[in-house]
Design a protein around this motif. Structure first.
Motif, PDB file in Angstrom:
ATOM      1  N   VAL A   1     -34.742 -25.262 -41.813  1.00 45.07           N
ATOM      2  CA  VAL A   1     -33.865 -24.109 -41.960  1.00 45.07           C
ATOM      3  C   VAL A   1     -33.889 -23.627 -43.410  1.00 45.07           C
ATOM      4  O   VAL A   1     -33.596 -24.385 -44.331  1.00 45.07           O
ATOM      5  CB  VAL A   1     -32.422 -24.449 -41.541  1.00 45.07           C
ATOM      6  CG1 VAL A   1     -31.494 -23.262 -41.764  1.00 45.07           C
ATOM      7  CG2 VAL A   1     -32.388 -24.877 -40.077  1.00 45.07           C
ATOM      8  N   LEU A   2     -34.249 -22.375 -43.587  1.00 41.02           N
ATOM      9  CA  LEU A   2     -34.215 -21.724 -44.895  1.00 41.02           C
ATOM     10  C   LEU A   2     -32.984 -20.831 -44.924  1.00 41.02           C
ATOM     11  O   LEU A   2     -32.866 -19.895 -44.130  1.00 41.02           O
ATOM     12  CB  LEU A   2     -35.492 -20.902 -45.106  1.00 41.02           C
ATOM     13  CG  LEU A   2     -35.642 -20.176 -46.445  1.00 41.02           C
ATOM     14  CD1 LEU A   2     -35.808 -21.174 -47.577  1.00 41.02           C
ATOM     15  CD2 LEU A   2     -36.840 -19.231 -46.391  1.00 41.02           C
ATOM     16  N   LYS A   3     -32.046 -21.115 -45.832  1.00 40.23           N
ATOM     17  CA  LYS A   3     -30.781 -20.379 -45.868  1.00 40.23           C
ATOM     18  C   LYS A   3     -30.858 -19.258 -46.901  1.00 40.23           C
ATOM     19  O   LYS A   3     -31.106 -19.499 -48.077  1.00 40.23           O
ATOM     20  CB  LYS A   3     -29.632 -21.325 -46.185  1.00 40.23           C
ATOM     21  CG  LYS A   3     -29.439 -22.394 -45.109  1.00 40.23           C
ATOM     22  CD  LYS A   3     -28.367 -23.393 -45.491  1.00 40.23           C
ATOM     23  CE  LYS A   3     -28.240 -24.481 -44.429  1.00 40.23           C
ATOM     24  NZ  LYS A   3     -27.255 -25.514 -44.800  1.00 40.23           N
ATOM     25  N   VAL A   4     -30.643 -18.038 -46.425  1.00 43.68           N
ATOM     26  CA  VAL A   4     -30.675 -16.862 -47.297  1.00 43.68           C
ATOM     27  C   VAL A   4     -29.236 -16.374 -47.449  1.00 43.68           C
ATOM     28  O   VAL A   4     -28.600 -15.957 -46.474  1.00 43.68           O
ATOM     29  CB  VAL A   4     -31.565 -15.756 -46.703  1.00 43.68           C
ATOM     30  CG1 VAL A   4     -31.602 -14.559 -47.645  1.00 43.68           C
ATOM     31  CG2 VAL A   4     -32.974 -16.275 -46.446  1.00 43.68           C
ATOM     32  N   GLY A   5     -28.734 -16.430 -48.664  1.00 50.44           N
ATOM     33  CA  GLY A   5     -27.336 -16.115 -48.904  1.00 50.44           C
ATOM     34  C   GLY A   5     -27.111 -14.685 -49.368  1.00 50.44           C
ATOM     35  O   GLY A   5     -27.975 -14.069 -49.995  1.00 50.44           O
ATOM     36  N   ALA A   6     -25.931 -14.171 -49.060  1.00 49.73           N
ATOM     37  CA  ALA A   6     -25.520 -12.854 -49.536  1.00 49.73           C
ATOM     38  C   ALA A   6     -25.020 -12.970 -50.972  1.00 49.73           C
ATOM     39  O   ALA A   6     -24.415 -13.980 -51.354  1.00 49.73           O
ATOM     40  CB  ALA A   6     -24.416 -12.302 -48.642  1.00 49.73           C
ATOM     41  N   ASP A   7     -25.272 -11.945 -51.786  1.00 54.02           N
ATOM     42  CA  ASP A   7     -24.706 -11.946 -53.130  1.00 54.02           C
ATOM     43  C   ASP A   7     -23.222 -11.602 -53.040  1.00 54.02           C
ATOM     44  O   ASP A   7     -22.684 -11.330 -51.956  1.00 54.02           O
ATOM     45  CB  ASP A   7     -25.465 -10.991 -54.057  1.00 54.02           C
ATOM     46  CG  ASP A   7     -25.416  -9.525 -53.607  1.00 54.02           C
ATOM     47  OD1 ASP A   7     -24.554  -9.177 -52.757  1.00 54.02           O
ATOM     48  OD2 ASP A   7     -26.235  -8.729 -54.097  1.00 54.02           O
ATOM     49  N   ASP A   8     -22.543 -11.615 -54.166  1.00 56.05           N
ATOM     50  CA  ASP A   8     -21.092 -11.394 -54.158  1.00 56.05           C
ATOM     51  C   ASP A   8     -20.719 -10.043 -53.561  1.00 56.05           C
ATOM     52  O   ASP A   8     -19.732  -9.924 -52.820  1.00 56.05           O
ATOM     53  CB  ASP A   8     -20.538 -11.504 -55.584  1.00 56.05           C
ATOM     54  CG  ASP A   8     -20.604 -12.925 -56.118  1.00 56.05           C
ATOM     55  OD1 ASP A   8     -20.729 -13.864 -55.298  1.00 56.05           O
ATOM     56  OD2 ASP A   8     -20.527 -13.112 -57.354  1.00 56.05           O
ATOM     57  N   GLN A   9     -21.507  -9.014 -53.876  1.00 53.23           N
ATOM     58  CA  GLN A   9     -21.210  -7.669 -53.386  1.00 53.23           C
ATOM     59  C   GLN A   9     -21.327  -7.619 -51.861  1.00 53.23           C
ATOM     60  O   GLN A   9     -20.434  -7.118 -51.167  1.00 53.23           O
ATOM     61  CB  GLN A   9     -22.161  -6.652 -54.022  1.00 53.23           C
ATOM     62  CG  GLN A   9     -21.867  -5.208 -53.659  1.00 53.23           C
ATOM     63  CD  GLN A   9     -22.815  -4.233 -54.359  1.00 53.23           C
ATOM     64  OE1 GLN A   9     -23.870  -4.623 -54.844  1.00 53.23           O
ATOM     65  NE2 GLN A   9     -22.432  -2.976 -54.417  1.00 53.23           N
ATOM     66  N   LEU A  10     -22.435  -8.128 -51.328  1.00 49.65           N
ATOM     67  CA  LEU A  10     -22.642  -8.102 -49.887  1.00 49.65           C
ATOM     68  C   LEU A  10     -21.648  -9.018 -49.176  1.00 49.65           C
ATOM     69  O   LEU A  10     -21.144  -8.672 -48.093  1.00 49.65           O
ATOM     70  CB  LEU A  10     -24.075  -8.511 -49.549  1.00 49.65           C
ATOM     71  CG  LEU A  10     -24.429  -8.564 -48.062  1.00 49.65           C
ATOM     72  CD1 LEU A  10     -24.209  -7.213 -47.400  1.00 49.65           C
ATOM     73  CD2 LEU A  10     -25.872  -9.047 -47.865  1.00 49.65           C
ATOM     74  N   ARG A  11     -21.338 -10.153 -49.762  1.00 53.21           N
ATOM     75  CA  ARG A  11     -20.384 -11.072 -49.138  1.00 53.21           C
ATOM     76  C   ARG A  11     -19.033 -10.381 -48.937  1.00 53.21           C
ATOM     77  O   ARG A  11     -18.415 -10.474 -47.869  1.00 53.21           O
ATOM     78  CB  ARG A  11     -20.220 -12.328 -49.991  1.00 53.21           C
ATOM     79  CG  ARG A  11     -19.341 -13.397 -49.334  1.00 53.21           C
ATOM     80  CD  ARG A  11     -19.162 -14.603 -50.237  1.00 53.21           C
ATOM     81  NE  ARG A  11     -20.441 -15.169 -50.638  1.00 53.21           N
ATOM     82  CZ  ARG A  11     -20.930 -15.118 -51.867  1.00 53.21           C
ATOM     83  NH1 ARG A  11     -20.241 -14.520 -52.846  1.00 53.21           N
ATOM     84  NH2 ARG A  11     -22.095 -15.646 -52.150  1.00 53.21           N
TER      85      ARG A  11
END
Length: 326
Positions: A302-312
């Protein structure tokens, strides 16, 4: 018969047993294994002492998953308070010691209590995929992979009544935290050699506010003619999260192959709230981490792609609004 009376043979046997006990005690007390205390620094092949004033276990809090920070959990097994001035976790799954960044004065461990010390992970030792990921379900105290050993070296403040200034203890890893992080970090490294994958910071919300589209941006890395077509990454599927589920109008991709040297790609992912209970956003830890099931360079996971603060923040606002309209 050997010619010795029974009583004499018993005396000889008792002397031998006493000598063995003394040697064992001396061996267990030789050195504390912590830098700066007059004993050799432990290596990943050293054998830790089996018992000590502190026991150790490895854990990881959910909000630290994406930060590669683990917890060294220490329990004081003595009847007196201990002050820990330094803690280093050794595991052959990582290229350097995993050190707790101690603050001035250290931390006090009351008798019988457990405290968690956050420690950032260094670069992983990847080697071959089979050597680092371990078999499915591995969660041994050895650190998660066969033949490995994890142990903690402590530097302790000298107690008023005297006592050791250091201790080395095995580190139990019942949930396979070290092996899981090693596998994920090595997978991330292999994937990043093929392409950079990230989420665009904007969120396209539908007119009715019930669904939205998030964009997955893929930028393959350049390659020379000799390597053309040699490095590829396959996204088998994308899993839903505790916060976000797939929306039917923009389905998530299956079996998407990315190749180094290829053109940039944009993948549109339709999302809807996965849950609308009052705690969905308030208690979220990993709901904005998109789990990509990938295969690359002989590895899969599993490769986890995170949202930045703005998108979160926009995702949280979207879920809150969408749930209110249901």
């Amino acid at each position: 018969m050997d010619g010795h009376p029974v009583t004499r043979r018993r005396r000889i046997l008792l002397r031998i047993m006493a000598a063995v006990a003394v040697l064992g005690t001396a061996a267990s007390c030789s050195g504390n294994g912590f830098p700066g205390t007059g004993s050799p620094t432990p290596t990943t092949t050293a054998t830790p002492t089996a018992a000590g004033p502190v026991t150790a276990e490895i854990s990881q809090f959910r909000d630290n998953y994406s930060k590669q920070i683990i917890e060294i959990q220490l329990t004081n097994s003595t009847g007196s308070a201990l002050t820990v001035l330094g803690a280093e976790l050794n595991s052959p799954l990582f290229s350097a010691v995993i050190a707790w960044p101690a603050h001035s004065g250290g931390i006090v461990l009351p008798p019988g209590q457990t405290k968690s010390l956050p420690a950032p992970l260094p670069a992983p030792e990847c080697g071959s995929p089979a050597a680092t990921t371990g078999p499915p379900g591995t969660n041994a105290a050895s650190g998660g992979a066969p033949g490995t050993t994890a142990f903690v070296s402590l530097r302790l403040a000298q107690p008023p009544g005297g006592g050791p200034a250091g201790a080395t203890t095995p580190a139990a890893d019942p949930f396979g935290v070290l092996a899981r992080n090693n596998a994920e970090m090595c997978l991330t490294g292999a994937a990043s050699a093929v392409a950079t994958i990230r989420l665009a910071p904007d969120l396209e919300v539908a007119a009715d506010g019930r669904t939205a589209v998030v964009r997955l941006l893929v930028q393959p890395h350049a390659t020379d003619a000799a390597d053309a077509g040699g490095a590829e990454l396959v996204i088998d599927r994308i899993d839903e999260t505790t916060l976000l589920a797939e929306a039917t109008q923009a389905p998530w991709p299956r079996s998407l192959t990315l190749r180094a040297g290829g053109p940039p790609q944009e993948v549109r992912l339709g999302i809807r709230p996965a849950r609308c209970d009052p705690h969905a956003v308030a208690e979220d830890k990993v709901g904005t981490l998109l789990p990509l099931r990938v295969r690359v360079a002989g590895r899969e996971g599993v490769l986890k792609v995170g949202a930045d603060d703005q998108l979160r923040g926009r995702m949280y606002d979207f879920v809150t609004t969408a749930c209110g309209r249901q």
